[in-house]
Design a protein around this motif. Structure first.
Motif, PDB file in Angstrom:
ATOM      1  N   SER A  78      21.698  41.929  38.317  1.00  0.00           N
ATOM      2  CA  SER A  78      21.086  42.374  37.059  1.00  0.00           C
ATOM      3  C   SER A  78      19.848  43.223  37.309  1.00  0.00           C
ATOM      4  N   GLU A  79      19.086  42.897  38.358  1.00  0.00           N
ATOM      5  CA  GLU A  79      17.855  43.635  38.658  1.00  0.00           C
ATOM      6  C   GLU A  79      18.135  44.987  39.315  1.00  0.00           C
ATOM      7  N   ASN A  80      19.202  45.072  40.105  1.00  0.00           N
ATOM      8  CA  ASN A  80      19.429  46.263  40.913  1.00  0.00           C
ATOM      9  C   ASN A  80      20.620  47.108  40.469  1.00  0.00           C
ATOM     10  N   GLN A  81      21.635  46.479  39.894  1.00  0.00           N
ATOM     11  CA  GLN A  81      22.826  47.212  39.477  1.00  0.00           C
ATOM     12  C   GLN A  81      22.915  47.370  37.963  1.00  0.00           C
ATOM     13  N   GLY A  82      22.199  46.539  37.238  1.00  0.00           N
ATOM     14  CA  GLY A  82      22.217  46.633  35.784  1.00  0.00           C
ATOM     15  C   GLY A  82      22.762  45.375  35.129  1.00  0.00           C
ATOM     16  N   TRP A  83      22.332  45.158  33.886  1.00  0.00           N
ATOM     17  CA  TRP A  83      22.769  43.964  33.154  1.00  0.00           C
ATOM     18  C   TRP A  83      24.250  44.011  32.827  1.00  0.00           C
ATOM     19  N   ASP A  84      24.821  45.200  32.660  1.00  0.00           N
ATOM     20  CA  ASP A  84      26.247  45.290  32.372  1.00  0.00           C
ATOM     21  C   ASP A  84      27.065  44.730  33.539  1.00  0.00           C
ATOM     22  N   TRP A  85      26.651  45.062  34.761  1.00  0.00           N
ATOM     23  CA  TRP A  85      27.346  44.520  35.931  1.00  0.00           C
ATOM     24  C   TRP A  85      27.162  43.002  36.025  1.00  0.00           C
ATOM     25  N   SER A  86      25.971  42.540  35.729  1.00  0.00           N
ATOM     26  CA  SER A  86      25.687  41.103  35.805  1.00  0.00           C
ATOM     27  C   SER A  86      26.569  40.308  34.851  1.00  0.00           C
ATOM     28  N   PHE A  87      26.616  40.730  33.590  1.00  0.00           N
ATOM     29  CA  PHE A  87      27.449  40.022  32.604  1.00  0.00           C
ATOM     30  C   PHE A  87      28.933  40.147  32.945  1.00  0.00           C
ATOM     31  N   ALA A  88      29.324  41.305  33.476  1.00  0.00           N
ATOM     32  CA  ALA A  88      30.731  41.502  33.846  1.00  0.00           C
ATOM     33  C   ALA A  88      31.134  40.561  34.980  1.00  0.00           C
ATOM     34  N   VAL A  89      30.256  40.409  35.961  1.00  0.00           N
ATOM     35  CA  VAL A  89      30.535  39.485  37.066  1.00  0.00           C
ATOM     36  C   VAL A  89      30.686  38.054  36.545  1.00  0.00           C
ATOM     37  N   CYS A  90      29.811  37.672  35.629  1.00  0.00           N
ATOM     38  CA  CYS A  90      29.917  36.320  35.039  1.00  0.00           C
ATOM     39  C   CYS A  90      31.271  36.127  34.352  1.00  0.00           C
ATOM     40  N   SER A  91      31.696  37.142  33.604  1.00  0.00           N
ATOM     41  CA  SER A  91      32.981  37.056  32.904  1.00  0.00           C
ATOM     42  C   SER A  91      34.138  36.921  33.885  1.00  0.00           C
ATOM     43  N   ILE A  92      34.089  37.691  34.968  1.00  0.00           N
ATOM     44  CA  ILE A  92      35.190  37.688  35.946  1.00  0.00           C
ATOM     45  C   ILE A  92      35.267  36.369  36.703  1.00  0.00           C
ATOM     46  N   VAL A  93      34.109  35.867  37.186  1.00  0.00           N
ATOM     47  CA  VAL A  93      34.149  34.644  38.004  1.00  0.00           C
ATOM     48  C   VAL A  93      34.542  33.430  37.171  1.00  0.00           C
ATOM     49  N   VAL A  94      34.120  33.381  35.899  1.00  0.00           N
ATOM     50  CA  VAL A  94      34.546  32.273  35.041  1.00  0.00           C
ATOM     51  C   VAL A  94      36.052  32.350  34.807  1.00  0.00           C
ATOM     52  N   GLY A  95      36.563  33.573  34.632  1.00  0.00           N
ATOM     53  CA  GLY A  95      38.005  33.728  34.477  1.00  0.00           C
ATOM     54  C   GLY A  95      38.773  33.239  35.691  1.00  0.00           C
ATOM     55  N   PHE A  96      38.278  33.571  36.893  1.00  0.00           N
ATOM     56  CA  PHE A  96      38.936  33.106  38.111  1.00  0.00           C
ATOM     57  C   PHE A  96      38.842  31.586  38.259  1.00  0.00           C
ATOM     58  N   SER A  97      37.739  30.995  37.796  1.00  0.00           N
ATOM     59  CA  SER A  97      37.605  29.535  37.887  1.00  0.00           C
ATOM     60  C   SER A  97      38.645  28.823  37.026  1.00  0.00           C
ATOM     61  N   ILE A  98      38.989  29.444  35.894  1.00  0.00           N
ATOM     62  CA  ILE A  98      40.027  28.855  35.031  1.00  0.00           C
ATOM     63  C   ILE A  98      41.383  28.915  35.733  1.00  0.00           C
ATOM     64  N   LEU A  99      41.673  30.055  36.350  1.00  0.00           N
ATOM     65  CA  LEU A  99      42.928  30.173  37.097  1.00  0.00           C
ATOM     66  C   LEU A  99      42.985  29.159  38.235  1.00  0.00           C
ATOM     67  N   PHE A 100      41.855  28.982  38.927  1.00  0.00           N
ATOM     68  CA  PHE A 100      41.796  28.023  40.028  1.00  0.00           C
ATOM     69  C   PHE A 100      42.034  26.606  39.512  1.00  0.00           C
ATOM     70  N   LEU A 101      41.468  26.289  38.354  1.00  0.00           N
ATOM     71  CA  LEU A 101      41.655  24.948  37.781  1.00  0.00           C
ATOM     72  C   LEU A 101      43.118  24.680  37.486  1.00  0.00           C
ATOM     73  N   THR A 102      43.837  25.692  37.015  1.00  0.00           N
ATOM     74  CA  THR A 102      45.248  25.507  36.681  1.00  0.00           C
ATOM     75  C   THR A 102      46.100  25.265  37.930  1.00  0.00           C
ATOM     76  N   LEU A 103      45.633  25.724  39.091  1.00  0.00           N
ATOM     77  CA  LEU A 103      46.394  25.514  40.324  1.00  0.00           C
ATOM     78  C   LEU A 103      46.475  24.029  40.690  1.00  0.00           C
ATOM     79  N   GLY A 104      45.498  23.261  40.264  1.00  0.00           N
ATOM     80  CA  GLY A 104      45.503  21.838  40.603  1.00  0.00           C
ATOM     81  C   GLY A 104      46.096  20.955  39.536  1.00  0.00           C
ATOM     82  N   LYS A 105      46.750  21.544  38.545  1.00  0.00           N
ATOM     83  CA  LYS A 105      47.250  20.765  37.409  1.00  0.00           C
ATOM     84  C   LYS A 105      48.161  19.623  37.841  1.00  0.00           C
ATOM     85  N   SER A 106      48.990  19.849  38.854  1.00  0.00           N
ATOM     86  CA  SER A 106      49.949  18.819  39.275  1.00  0.00           C
ATOM     87  C   SER A 106      49.278  17.650  39.998  1.00  0.00           C
ATOM     88  N   LEU A 107      47.989  17.782  40.324  1.00  0.00           N
ATOM     89  CA  LEU A 107      47.292  16.728  41.060  1.00  0.00           C
ATOM     90  C   LEU A 107      46.477  15.808  40.154  1.00  0.00           C
TER      91      LEU A 107
END
Length: 585
Positions: free
Chosen positions: A204-233
């Motif tokens: 956010s300080e060096n690349q911009g707030w748009d990049w910062s918020f975008a990274v947050c959106s992407i990593v949370v999305g990947f965490s949801i996909l990762f959570l679904t991988l363990g559904k059978s456990l």
């Protein structure tokens, strides 16, 4: 009966289900959620002040309101998790909402026409002339923020109990791992927060707030996909209806039976028999507090009792249901006594961040972002949590005989003492910072003071220790003490302490400004009396600790009757569950 057998078989599924491997997925989504949320929380005050042209006080209030809403709404997510959805489905649903919120914030930060011209480089004396955000820009901002608040609230409510559900409390070996689970959960939350205040804040300080918020959106999305991988456990919780409805039923029936006399023999009160109980049903023993509520379990003997609807849920409750209600009532004073600590925490995420922007943040040629200063306590916690788990608990267990080393309420108390100390240190550091501004004639200057920003590390480090003791203690306490039908709700109750603390912060700041004649009214920290404010918080924290001691001494832990069908030796159950029948202080 067939359905009950199915549930029992479902609960006693293959031993491959649950355990540490399944809990790892809960650790991951909880840690990533905190990474995005914490990075946003600590830097939003800078975004509001420097890019959305809010005043310092407005920025602090907007941040605390956002943080408070996020934690308070966890009660709604918990309600859905316990009543209609599983923990897994709740995490996925609310996680998707969070992704949309961060994406909307990224869009606004990227397109300049969606926000006012930033005044971050305007001299302090001319800040009042900056153009404010218009209604449309504010609408986009708050829509994105509160979509994030709604999304993260559901994840916070469901992810911790999803991981805890992977350990069977009726199995002594797994029950002993439950307290360790909350310690390691805190480790992953802290690690996620550390990445947030360093990596994401740097973006956010060096690349911009748009990049910062975008990274947050992407990593949370990947965490949801990762959570679904363990559904059978996963060992998924079986929803058992609204816990809030069960609590209301107790109050309604107790009020209806207010003129009936309690039987001398407590076994005459209505309760589920062992043969009727499902495997995952706890049978709670009657306690002596709040005897008025015991009337909800009185079997009526009049003509009404002979009718078919006399034994409906709004006419007769079980002792276990009554005890569930008592547990919630007993928890409320504990929650209230921990609120003020979180009011102090809010200051470290608002005013202390503003302090950092006035100080020297350079390490050689590298300038540390002000919002990354919380990395100091997080580093301490990452080191201390494994030491607490691997060194302190085994040693303390030898002296106390308690599986967790010390009781949860004792752990919370230690954290409250440390939070008071942190505010006192903050007052001393702020007094020193202002003296340097006066000495170098820089009161009206926007240039950084010749004082290292790492002076703020003292208050952050002490409060980090306080958070390690109190937050983990609260999560463990509320999950262990709650009944099986309200595990997510109990976790949300612990988060609600944070929510009330953030809301209280806004009220405290406004009240102090009015009563003091403007300690925090200037748009310049070099003129404000922030040190007086910190001393006030330190004094109030001491009084709050006294109130907590009274509440903790009054609390009575729940007592569980063991279902013989579980075939668990009584001495083993006592070993695994022993903490719930011990004293408090």
């Amino acid at each position: 009966m067939g359905m009950c057998r199915d549930v029992k078989n479902e609960t006693k599924q293959s031993p491959r289900l649950g355990g540490n491997r399944a809990a790892l997925f809960a650790y991951a989504i909880a840690g990533i959620d905190v990474m995005a949320f914490f990075a946003t929380g600590v830097s939003l005050v800078t975004y509001f002040y420097g890019f959305m042209n809010f005043s310092i006080t407005e920025s602090a209030t907007a941040v605390t309101n956002f943080m408070g809403t996020a934690f308070l709404l966890s009660l709604f997510g918990a309600f859905l998790s316990d009543t209609y959805l599983s923990r897994f489905k709740t995490c996925v649903l609310f996680g998707c909402i969070e992704v949309v919120g961060y994406a909307l914030l990224a869009v606004q930060a990227h397109f300049r026409q969606l926000r006012p011209f930033p005044c971050k480089d305007v001299p302090l004396s001319q800040m009042n002339q900056c153009e404010s955000a218009n209604k449309g820009q504010l609408a986009i901002l708050y829509a994105g923020l509160y979509l994030v608040a709604i999304g993260t609230s559901g994840v916070k409510a469901a992810a911790p109990p999803l991981g805890a559900d992977q350990y069977d409390e009726k199995d002594p070996k797994e029950a002993a791992k439950l307290s360790s689970y909350f310690n390691w959960l805190m480790f992953f939350l802290t690690t996620g927060a550390l990445f947030g205040v360093t990596f994401v804040v740097w973006i956010s300080e060096n690349q911009g707030w748009d990049w910062s918020f975008a990274v947050c959106s992407i990593v949370v999305g990947f965490s949801i996909l990762f959570l679904t991988l363990g559904k059978s456990l996963y060992r998924n919780n079986v929803t058992k209806g609204s816990p809030l409805t069960r609590i209301m039923q107790v109050f309604v029936v107790a009020l209806r039976n207010r003129n009936l006399r309690l039987p001398q023999n407590e076994h005459e009160l209505h309760e589920i028999q062992d043969k009727e109980a499902r495997y995952d049903t706890e049978i709670l023993r009657k306690t002596e507090q709040f005897k008025f509520l015991d009337r909800a379990a009185i079997n009526r003997t009049d003509q009404e009792a002979s009718t078919s609807n006399a034994h409906g849920p709004w006419k007769l409750c079980t002792v276990t249901q009554v005890e569930e209600t008592k547990i919630v009532v007993r928890m409320l004073p504990i929650i209230l006594s921990t609120v003020f600590m979180n009011t102090c925490l809010a200051q470290l995420q608002t005013f202390t961040i503003q302090q950092s922007t006035t100080m020297d943040r350079k390490i050689h040629k590298f300038e540390v972002p002000g919002a990354s200063i919380p990395a100091i306590p997080l580093l301490f916690m990452i080191i201390l949590i494994p030491m607490y788990e691997r060194v302190f608990i085994p040693i303390a267990r030898k002296f106390t005989g308690i599986p967790t080393g010390i009781r949860q309420l004792q752990r919370i108390g230690v954290g409250l003492v440390l939070s008071s100390l942190s505010m006192a240190v903050a007052a001393i550091v702020e007094k020193h910072r202002k003296s340097i501004a006066i000495k170098h004639n820089m009161v009206e200057s926007a240039a950084p003071l010749p004082m290292s920003v790492f002076w703020l590390g003292y208050q952050y480090a002490i409060f980090g220790l306080a958070d390690m003791f109190t937050l983990v203690g609260l999560l463990d306490f509320f999950y262990s003490e709650s009944s099986s039908s309200m595990k997510a709700l109990s976790t949300a109750i612990s988060w609600s302490s944070l929510a009330i603390g953030y809301y209280t912060s806004s009220i405290v700041v406004s009240t102090v400004n009015k009563v003091s004649g403007g300690w925090l009214a200037n748009n310049n920290l070099n003129k404000d009396k922030l040190d007086y404010f910190y001393w006030l918080l330190a004094g109030l924290s001491v009084l709050n600790f006294g109130f907590y001691l009274l509440c903790a001494s009054w609390y009575k832990y729940k007592k569980v009757d063991v279902n013989p069908e579980d075939n668990v030796p009584s001495n083993k159950v006592k070993e695994g569950k022993g903490k719930i029948e011990m004293g408090i202080v």
